[in-house]
Scaffold this motif. Structure first.
Motif, short mmCIF file in Angstrom:
data_model
loop_
_atom_site.label_atom_id
_atom_site.label_comp_id
_atom_site.label_asym_id
_atom_site.label_seq_id
_atom_site.Cartn_x
_atom_site.Cartn_y
_atom_site.Cartn_z
N PHE A 75 0.83 -1.19 0.00
CA PHE A 75 0.00 0.00 0.00
C PHE A 75 0.87 1.25 0.00
O PHE A 75 1.91 1.31 0.67
N SER A 76 0.40 2.24 -0.74
CA SER A 76 1.05 3.55 -0.75
C SER A 76 0.00 4.59 -0.44
O SER A 76 -1.08 4.60 -1.05
N PHE A 77 0.30 5.46 0.54
CA PHE A 77 -0.64 6.51 0.93
C PHE A 77 -0.05 7.86 0.51
O PHE A 77 0.67 8.51 1.27
N GLY A 78 -0.33 8.23 -0.76
CA GLY A 78 0.19 9.48 -1.30
C GLY A 78 1.67 9.46 -1.57
O GLY A 78 2.31 10.52 -1.70
N ASP A 79 2.27 8.28 -1.66
CA ASP A 79 3.71 8.17 -1.88
C ASP A 79 3.96 7.76 -3.34
O ASP A 79 3.86 8.58 -4.24
N TYR A 80 4.24 6.49 -3.62
CA TYR A 80 4.46 6.08 -5.01
C TYR A 80 3.13 5.78 -5.69
O TYR A 80 2.08 5.68 -5.04
N PHE A 81 3.17 5.62 -7.02
CA PHE A 81 1.92 5.37 -7.73
C PHE A 81 2.12 4.26 -8.78
O PHE A 81 2.82 3.28 -8.52
N LYS A 82 1.55 4.41 -9.94
CA LYS A 82 1.44 3.30 -10.91
C LYS A 82 2.79 2.69 -11.29
O LYS A 82 2.95 1.47 -11.29
N ALA A 83 3.75 3.54 -11.63
CA ALA A 83 5.01 3.01 -12.14
C ALA A 83 5.69 2.12 -11.11
O ALA A 83 6.13 1.00 -11.41
N GLU A 84 5.78 2.61 -9.87
CA GLU A 84 6.45 1.84 -8.83
C GLU A 84 5.67 0.57 -8.50
O GLU A 84 6.25 -0.50 -8.25
N ALA A 85 4.33 0.67 -8.46
CA ALA A 85 3.52 -0.51 -8.14
C ALA A 85 3.74 -1.61 -9.16
O ALA A 85 3.89 -2.79 -8.82
N ILE A 86 3.76 -1.24 -10.45
CA ILE A 86 3.97 -2.23 -11.50
C ILE A 86 5.40 -2.77 -11.44
O ILE A 86 5.64 -3.98 -11.58
N GLU A 87 6.33 -1.87 -11.16
CA GLU A 87 7.73 -2.30 -11.07
C GLU A 87 7.93 -3.30 -9.93
O GLU A 87 8.60 -4.33 -10.10
N PHE A 88 7.37 -3.01 -8.75
CA PHE A 88 7.50 -3.91 -7.61
C PHE A 88 6.89 -5.28 -7.94
O PHE A 88 7.49 -6.33 -7.66
#
Length: 889
Positions: free
Chosen positions: A90-103
């Motif tokens: 979960f990210s709360f106003g931190d990273y978004f789509k790119a990082e989520a897909i990368e992880f």
């Protein structure tokens, strides 16, 4: 790769990337609209929706979840399970789509030797919301997925929101291709059995309004802070990495299937029907293990009913597999072994968990025996007619015999009979309404219309000042008589009085109402009861003993100090007993109800075993030691979250406001949310004397105790009783028990001798009975009415003896008698008679129909009874008539 290892790698991966590891929340949800946590993101909803500031920018968890909406599909498909685990980041106003897909891509495709999960990148597909070009491009640039393995889907599949106005956004899902042996080519759009969803990424980026349905809503703005909520199904990933066919065959589930197979002798994989039952057993036993571990106990409401249903479905599945003896000891033990690597608490708390599960199975096995016979009888009565079991019969099975409606539906359907479920639901609703009406009548004196009380509440609530003072100057706001407001109340009448403020405690939280007097210039009223028929309004039911009462009059409201002290003692004693129970029996012994009044306390708690005399004595001693220690008793107001953080006990199922009152006895010794009145020091409770301890339902036990002077008087009475026994038996006090036991043994020996003589007398007539047997075709019928008998055992003893004397010949024995003013009948058949299709169970049902009752049993031996003693000759003749009819046929 073992499931626990997948979980470990998940948490380690995200922790190394700056995520706070959040332990799984309980299965019991804090959300009042949910019974259980049904998804990994549920505990994070306050942060995702902005209701509360998130204590971290990014987090990861493996959350325990339970869903029961599709319970009937469990075992039939590879997708449905009740308990499951959801890995989330979960990210709360931190990273978004790119990082989520990368992880996600990195964890899935990194080789196992390097700490990843090792999925073949060429077998992974992605779906995106059809307008989300950004996500589509990121899957190409980050993961290198070709366009052919990225599919666009609509709102029904790839858009998330809560169902209400608030945050929402598109989703992107990751699928694994199991290969051509599992279905058609073409990606998730073509076949979701071949292409298994393993991970869902939610991109929470928009503010939604006017949410009309899953696919119909208005997007009004972008969120100032965008969130990431992802979920990877642990069981799905496990069965793929363990190279088994479905989630039931992974390491955390399959050992239960193996245990069930061993008990039943059925081989998993040999028969589809058996496989479904074995999977149901494995899923439900694991779910029950985890639910009980988190504090749920079997019951007839809410979470308790879900747990009870899971256990009962598992038990019945085992019976359908041919296992009639208790199976939980083997099954639950197997599930513990499979789950404790991930959840050590199921091992350390197994004694409590197993007691609850085993007791529920034993209770249900008893219910199954009686309920199944009754259901079969009811089904037989409708087959060939309307072919529908009426709602009132289904309700009778539920209400009288504890047979759950879902089981009635299943078993009736198996015999080709439907059930009037709506009729059943109507009767259930009527029963609930009657119970609620009774409760309202208690609070309003039988008046169903509360409008007069609501009018007085609209003026303002009634402040309670009784924590600080037992008397208070006040004013009469209004009077209510028989549900209507009145302007005066005279001597001899009983009326409900509403004051501007009051020191009187209204019955609530298990504490009885205060008594006392309301008086003023020239008038007085004796307070008989205090209730709160409308939230925030205190109503004093009082008898006018002097003068005339009118609204607006000034009064002095004075509580009976002795009664209040007694109630305070009893309520504080309840907290002490509760703490003692949890100290001695463990955290599973939680409150399930209570009642406190002057000198007496009653406490119900969740527990599935009888307390031994030694344990009862220890509970009494621990509670009284707390009294002797003179622990301070304090009350403090705080937020609900602060109260929970402090370790305060909250009652299961209670609703609390934002601010709660916490009663603290001796620091952490006892800390509970409570609105009742209490003593200032534990020593003021006085002695606590346990009167009784017993079961009041499946998984719930009740302790009763006297408190204060009543406890002293009770102990004095027991001392006087022991003194009388010592004089009567001529033995010292410490020898009374031994002497009484000796006398009881002598009485039992005498009763056994009498019983043997009675049986000998009964059997003495066996020869005469066999000699007088009537030949009906090929079958000989020996019948007799024995008159008064002690029990059906006498009839059974004679019937079995006479049957044995028939030898290899076709014979039927039918003997009747009367016990406790009720006619009884026992019928036995020889093997030769059964070869001629003559069965005892069928004959007993015919006879009991004449007697005005019911009965049943096996083909070789059956018994029953009725209510009409005069019909005994006709019942015996009906047996003979049936035999004649069979011979003629």
């Amino acid at each position: 790769m073992q499931t626990a290892e997948i979980k470990r790698r998940w948490l380690q991966f995200f922790e190394s990337r700056g995520h706070t590891v959040v332990p799984s929340a309980s299965l019991i949800s804090d959300d009042p609209t949910l019974m259980f946590n049904v998804a990994g993101m549920v505990p994070f909803i306050p942060y995702l929706t902005g209701r509360e500031p998130a204590p971290f920018n990014r987090a990861t968890s493996v959350q325990k979840c339970v869903r029961t909406n599709d319970i009937d599909e469990v075992g039939k498909t590879t997708r449905h399970g009740t308990f499951f685990q959801m890995n989330g980041n979960f990210s709360f106003g931190d990273y978004f789509k790119a990082e989520a897909i990368e992880f996600a891509w990195a964890l899935l495709t990194t080789p196992q030797a390097d700490g990843g999960l090792g999925f073949d990148p060429d077998r992974l597909w992605a779906t995106v919301y059809h307008d989300d070009d950004e996500a589509f491009g990121l899957w190409q640039s980050i993961a290198g997925l070709p366009e052919s393995r990225i599919q666009r889907r609509g709102k029904a599949d790839n858009y998330w929101h809560t169902g209400q106005a608030g945050p929402g956004g598109p989703c992107s899902e990751i699928y694994y291709d199991r290969g051509p042996g599992y279905g058609s080519e073409g990606g998730p759009e073509a076949d979701e059995d071949r292409y298994i969803e393993i991970w869902n990424l939610v991109f929470m980026q928009y503010q939604l309004e006017n949410v009309r349905s899953k696919v119909d809503f208005d997007v009004v703005a972008e969120l100032p802070k965008k969130n990431i909520d992802t979920g990877m199904g642990l069981e799905r990933v496990a069965f793929l990495l363990q190279d088994v066919e479905n989630m039931y065959e992974i390491d955390e589930v399959f050992p239960v299937i193996e245990a069930a197979s061993k008990l039943s002798g059925r081989t998993y994989g040999a028969n589809h029907e058996d496989d479904v039952r074995l999977r149901v057993v494995a899923d439900h036993v694991r779910s029950a293990l985890m639910l009980i571990s988190d504090g749920v106990t079997p019951g007839n409401e809410a979470r308790g009913y879900i747990l009870r249903r899971l256990i009962r479905r598992a038990v019945r599945a085992m019976r359908l597999l041919g296992v009639e003896e208790p199976a939980m000891p083997s099954l639950l033990t197997a599930s513990r072994g499979a789950m404790q690597s991930s959840y050590p608490e199921v091992g350390s708390d197994f004694d409590r968990i197993s007691r609850i599960a085993y007791a529920e199975e034993e209770a249900f096995l008893r219910t199954l025996v009686s309920g199944t016979a009754l259901l079969n009888q009811a089904v037989a009565g409708v087959r060939g007619g309307s072919n529908t079991l009426s709602g009132d019969k289904a309700f009778a099975l539920h209400d009288t015999f504890g047979f759950p409606i879902d089981l009635t539906l299943e078993m009736a359907a198996e015999q080709g009979v439907s059930v009037d479920e709506q009729g059943f639901r109507t009767l259930m609703a009527e029963q609930r309404d009657r119970a609620k009406a009774d409760a309202r009548a208690k609070k309003t004196g039988g008046v169903s219309d509360t409008s007069a009380y609501r009018e007085l509440r609209d003026i303002g609530e009634t402040p309670f000042v009784g924590y600080e003072s037992l008397s208070q100057d006040s004013k009469i706001r209004g009077l209510v008589s028989e549900g209507r407001r009145t302007e005066l109340a005279e001597v001899g009448s009983t009326v409900d009085i509403v004051l501007e403020q009051t020191p009187f405690y209204a019955e609530s939280g298990g504490q009885a109402a205060d008594f006392g007097v309301i008086s003023g210039d020239g008038f007085a009223a004796k307070v008989l009861d205090v209730q709160s028929p409308v939230k925030g309004l205190v109503v004093h039911r009082a008898e006018i003993t002097e003068g005339v009462l009118q609204p607006g009059k000034d009064v002095l409201a004075a509580v009976d100090a002795d009664r209040r002290l007694g109630a305070c003692q009893a309520h504080s004693a309840t907290h002490l007993v509760h703490a003692a129970l949890r100290q001695l029996l463990g955290p599973g012994a939680v409150q399930a109800g209570s009642h406190n009044e002057s000198g007496y306390m009653r406490f119900d708690f969740s527990y599935n075993a009888t307390l031994t005399p030694a344990v009862r004595a220890e509970i009494e001693e621990v509670a009284n030691l707390a009294v002797r220690q003179d622990l301070g008793v304090t009350a403090e107001y705080m937020s609900l979250n602060e109260a929970r953080a402090s370790g305060a006990m909250a009652l299961f199922g209670e609703k609390y406001g934002d601010t709660v009152r916490v009663i603290d006895i001796g620091g952490p010794w006892s800390r509970e949310l409570c609105g009742g009145t209490h003593v200032a020091h534990s020593s003021q409770v006085g002695p606590i004397s346990l009167l009784s301890e017993a079961s009041i339902g499946s998984g719930v036990r009740r302790i009763e105790a006297s408190v204060g002077m009543d406890a002293f008087r009770n102990l004095a009475k027991e001392r006087a009783l022991v003194s009388s026994l010592t004089e009567l038996l001529k033995v010292p006090a410490d020898s009374v028990t031994e002497r009484v036991q000796s006398l009881l043994d002598r009485v039992r020996d005498a009763e056994r001798q009498i019983d043997q003589l009675r049986k000998a007398e009964v059997l003495a007539g066996a020869g005469k009975l066999i000699a007088s047997a009537q030949q009906i075709g090929k079958v000989a019928l020996a019948r007799a009415d024995l008159g008064e008998v002690s029990s059906a055992d006498d009839l059974r003893t004679l019937a079995l003896d006479v049957r044995q004397r028939f030898g290899d010949a076709p014979g039927v024995v039918a003997v009747t008698g009367v016990s406790k003013s009720r006619p009884l009948i026992v019928i036995a058949t020889t093997a030769a008679a059964r070869d001629l299709k003559v069965e005892a169970g069928a004959l007993v049902r015919i006879a009991c129909g004449i007697l005005g009752g019911g009965g049943g049993g096996k083909p070789d031996l059956a018994q029953g009874g009725g209510s009409d003693i005069a019909a005994i000759p006709a019942a015996l003749e009906a047996v003979a008539a049936d035999l004649r009819a069979r011979q003629a046929a």
